[in-house]
Design a protein around this motif. Structure first.
Motif, PDB file in Angstrom:
ATOM      1  N   LEU A 109       0.832  -1.204   0.000  1.00 44.90           N
ATOM      2  CA  LEU A 109       0.000   0.000   0.000  1.00 44.90           C
ATOM      3  C   LEU A 109       0.866   1.254   0.000  1.00 44.90           C
ATOM      4  CD1 LEU A 109      -2.823   1.266   0.183  1.00 44.90           C
ATOM      5  CD2 LEU A 109      -2.658   1.071   2.677  1.00 44.90           C
ATOM      6  N   GLY A 110       1.947   1.255   0.789  1.00 45.81           N
ATOM      7  CA  GLY A 110       2.826   2.408   0.831  1.00 45.81           C
ATOM      8  C   GLY A 110       3.492   2.683  -0.507  1.00 45.81           C
ATOM      9  N   VAL A 111       3.951   1.630  -1.178  1.00 44.57           N
ATOM     10  CA  VAL A 111       4.572   1.806  -2.495  1.00 44.57           C
ATOM     11  C   VAL A 111       3.542   2.308  -3.508  1.00 44.57           C
ATOM     12  CG1 VAL A 111       5.681   0.593  -4.407  1.00 44.57           C
ATOM     13  CG2 VAL A 111       6.372   0.100  -2.060  1.00 44.57           C
ATOM     14  N   ALA A 112       2.320   1.773  -3.430  1.00 47.42           N
ATOM     15  CA  ALA A 112       1.269   2.216  -4.359  1.00 47.42           C
ATOM     16  C   ALA A 112       0.932   3.689  -4.142  1.00 47.42           C
ATOM     17  CB  ALA A 112       0.028   1.348  -4.175  1.00 47.42           C
ATOM     18  N   LEU A 117       1.472   9.389  -5.847  1.00 45.69           N
ATOM     19  CA  LEU A 117       1.834  10.769  -5.527  1.00 45.69           C
ATOM     20  C   LEU A 117       2.946  11.291  -6.431  1.00 45.69           C
ATOM     21  CD1 LEU A 117       1.797  10.608  -1.615  1.00 45.69           C
ATOM     22  CD2 LEU A 117       0.112  11.707  -3.090  1.00 45.69           C
ATOM     23  N   PHE A 118       3.869  10.406  -6.839  1.00 46.91           N
ATOM     24  CA  PHE A 118       5.019  10.868  -7.617  1.00 46.91           C
ATOM     25  C   PHE A 118       4.724  10.887  -9.115  1.00 46.91           C
ATOM     26  CE2 PHE A 118       9.108  10.404  -9.759  1.00 46.91           C
ATOM     27  CZ  PHE A 118       9.877  11.348  -9.103  1.00 46.91           C
ATOM     28  N   PHE A 119       4.100   9.829  -9.625  1.00 44.41           N
ATOM     29  CA  PHE A 119       3.926   9.718 -11.080  1.00 44.41           C
ATOM     30  C   PHE A 119       2.562  10.215 -11.551  1.00 44.41           C
ATOM     31  CE2 PHE A 119       7.081   6.391 -10.079  1.00 44.41           C
ATOM     32  CZ  PHE A 119       8.086   6.760 -10.950  1.00 44.41           C
ATOM     33  N   ARG A 120       1.584  10.283 -10.650  1.00 44.56           N
ATOM     34  CA  ARG A 120       0.256  10.775 -11.015  1.00 44.56           C
ATOM     35  C   ARG A 120      -0.176  11.847 -10.015  1.00 44.56           C
ATOM     36  NH1 ARG A 120       1.424   8.540 -14.965  1.00 44.56           N
ATOM     37  NH2 ARG A 120       0.289   6.925 -16.140  1.00 44.56           N
ATOM     38  N   PRO A 121       0.555  12.951  -9.942  1.00 43.55           N
ATOM     39  CA  PRO A 121       0.193  13.991  -8.962  1.00 43.55           C
ATOM     40  C   PRO A 121      -1.169  14.585  -9.272  1.00 43.55           C
ATOM     41  CG  PRO A 121       1.849  14.798 -10.497  1.00 43.55           C
ATOM     42  CD  PRO A 121       1.700  13.345 -10.785  1.00 43.55           C
ATOM     43  N   PHE A 192       5.038   4.812   6.734  1.00 44.06           N
ATOM     44  CA  PHE A 192       6.471   4.649   6.948  1.00 44.06           C
ATOM     45  C   PHE A 192       7.178   4.146   5.690  1.00 44.06           C
ATOM     46  CE2 PHE A 192       4.886   4.783  11.221  1.00 44.06           C
ATOM     47  CZ  PHE A 192       5.909   5.336  11.966  1.00 44.06           C
ATOM     48  N   VAL A 193       6.429   3.576   4.766  1.00 41.68           N
ATOM     49  CA  VAL A 193       7.003   3.103   3.500  1.00 41.68           C
ATOM     50  C   VAL A 193       6.921   4.187   2.434  1.00 41.68           C
ATOM     51  CG1 VAL A 193       6.916   1.256   1.770  1.00 41.68           C
ATOM     52  CG2 VAL A 193       6.288   0.769   4.129  1.00 41.68           C
ATOM     53  N   VAL A 194       5.953   5.083   2.566  1.00 38.82           N
ATOM     54  CA  VAL A 194       5.737   6.112   1.544  1.00 38.82           C
ATOM     55  C   VAL A 194       6.949   7.017   1.422  1.00 38.82           C
ATOM     56  CG1 VAL A 194       4.339   8.107   0.906  1.00 38.82           C
ATOM     57  CG2 VAL A 194       3.239   6.046   1.784  1.00 38.82           C
ATOM     58  N   ARG A 195       7.455   7.494   2.545  1.00 36.80           N
ATOM     59  CA  ARG A 195       8.534   8.487   2.496  1.00 36.80           C
ATOM     60  C   ARG A 195       9.824   7.926   1.883  1.00 36.80           C
ATOM     61  NH1 ARG A 195       8.587  13.562   1.459  1.00 36.80           N
ATOM     62  NH2 ARG A 195      10.622  14.456   1.920  1.00 36.80           N
ATOM     63  N   LEU A 198       9.249   7.604  -1.891  1.00 33.95           N
ATOM     64  CA  LEU A 198       9.283   8.893  -2.578  1.00 33.95           C
ATOM     65  C   LEU A 198      10.712   9.405  -2.721  1.00 33.95           C
ATOM     66  CD1 LEU A 198       6.232  10.792  -1.009  1.00 33.95           C
ATOM     67  CD2 LEU A 198       6.463   9.959  -3.358  1.00 33.95           C
ATOM     68  N   ALA A 199      11.525   9.236  -1.668  1.00 38.17           N
ATOM     69  CA  ALA A 199      12.924   9.662  -1.743  1.00 38.17           C
ATOM     70  C   ALA A 199      13.675   8.858  -2.796  1.00 38.17           C
ATOM     71  CB  ALA A 199      13.583   9.502  -0.373  1.00 38.17           C
ATOM     72  N   SER A 200      13.347   7.582  -2.927  1.00 41.58           N
ATOM     73  CA  SER A 200      13.997   6.757  -3.945  1.00 41.58           C
ATOM     74  C   SER A 200      13.558   7.167  -5.347  1.00 41.58           C
ATOM     75  CB  SER A 200      13.669   5.285  -3.691  1.00 41.58           C
ATOM     76  OG  SER A 200      14.331   4.449  -4.605  1.00 41.58           O
ATOM     77  N   TYR A 201      12.281   7.493  -5.513  1.00 39.50           N
ATOM     78  CA  TYR A 201      11.802   7.950  -6.818  1.00 39.50           C
ATOM     79  C   TYR A 201      12.449   9.278  -7.217  1.00 39.50           C
ATOM     80  CZ  TYR A 201       8.064   4.437  -6.817  1.00 39.50           C
ATOM     81  OH  TYR A 201       7.356   3.258  -6.824  1.00 39.50           O
TER      82      TYR A 201
END
Length: 309
Positions: A109-112, A117-121, A192-195, A198-201
């Motif tokens: 869920l966090g990765v999704a 948020l990053f690719f479909r703002p 906790f997975v989202v951040r 996003l930093a990796s993206y």
């Protein structure tokens, strides 16, 4: 003659600095570096003795000593009692089952969410990102109580469904058990997975993504063949962190775990506070500590591969 062919010592002397002055400067810099190094070592020693010693090292040492000390000295009776208990195997299985289910769903869920948020703002995406960052500061038991107020037997959603469909009882009855614990942990630990994701993206070279699209790759192929291999170290680090935090979760288990849902943290708590069996509680704590340290070592290794220090 060009200055390129003038020896360094001559060039320095022409500049007004003698070799003796240079040697003195080098010696002064070296001495200053040694002083800084010694000062840093003293600071580290101070932290170890006066901060980490009484707050971390001593309690952990006492915990290990308590687990291997009996009336007659050294003994492993606490560990044999812990692992010899017929309920221990089921308790560890329940703990690992909740861990794998909660952390896996929360990671996906966090990765999704991060990918969206990053690719479909969209409008409000930045506000949602800030909310998720703030959400990680909340105590976990607040999430459990929030779910109770919404989906408990007297929760607003349950009562609303009961009135809408004219039911004799509330239709939702899953919170106080494995289902409720997994739901609460997924809701709490997905951010906790989202951040990290996003930093990796943010480190991706978007020219590669655009090149893949221009060559006819669809969205799934771009995600699996371009984005995921490049961003995988950061995603893996966030996933392992999610597993580590979920393993050590206690507040949600204490609020939503029923009397029949005994996990390792609850068993340690009960042994220490209800049964007053401190050696067995210490043995269980050492086992849980080793599991946590193993996950943390894996987390650090993945972080090093991702270039994070």
């Amino acid at each position: 003659m060009s200055s390129l062919f003038v020896p360094d010592s001559v060039a320095r002397n022409e500049g007004g600095i003698s070799d003796a002055d240079l040697s003195a400067q080098f010696a002064a810099h070296a001495e200053e570096a040694k002083r800084r190094e010694r000062k840093g070592q003293w600071h580290l020693l101070f932290i170890l003795v006066f901060v980490l010693g009484p707050l971390v090292v001593y309690p952990l040492a006492r915990l290990v000593m308590l687990s291997v000390t009996g009336a007659n000295g050294f003994t492993l009776h606490a560990y044999t009692a812990f692992f010899g208990n017929p309920e221990t195997r089921g308790m560890i299985g329940t703990t690992l089952g909740i861990l794998v289910a909660s952390a896996s769903i929360a990671s996906l869920l966090g990765v999704a969410i991060a990918s969206m948020l990053f690719f479909r703002p969209f409008a409000g995406a930045r506000l949602l990102t800030r909310f998720l960052e703030l959400f990680v500061a909340f105590p976990s038991f607040l999430v459990a109580f929030t779910l109770i107020f919404l989906y408990g037997s007297q929760g607003s959603v349950s009562i609303g469904l009961q009135r809408i469909f004219s039911l004799d009882a509330t239709p939702l009855d899953f919170l106080f058990g494995i289902g409720g614990v997994i739901l609460a942990e997924v809701v709490f630990y997905a951010p906790f997975v989202v951040r990290p994701t996003l930093a990796s993206y943010a480190t991706l070279d978007m020219r590669l993504v655009e090149a893949a699209k221009s060559l006819g790759a669809d969205g799934w192929m771009v995600a699996t063949k371009v984005v995921l291999p490049l961003a995988w170290p950061g995603i893996a680090a966030g996933t392992i962190l999610c597993f580590l935090l979920t393993l050590n979760e206690f507040g949600i288990l204490l609020v939503l775990g029923s009397a029949h849902l005994i996990t390792l943290p609850i068993a340690i708590y009960s042994a220490a506070t209800v049964d007053l069996d401190l050696p067995t509680a210490a043995a269980g704590s050492v086992v849980m500590l080793l599991m946590s340290l193993s996950l943390y070592a894996l987390y650090r290794r993945v972080n090093r591969r991702a270039g994070v220090r």
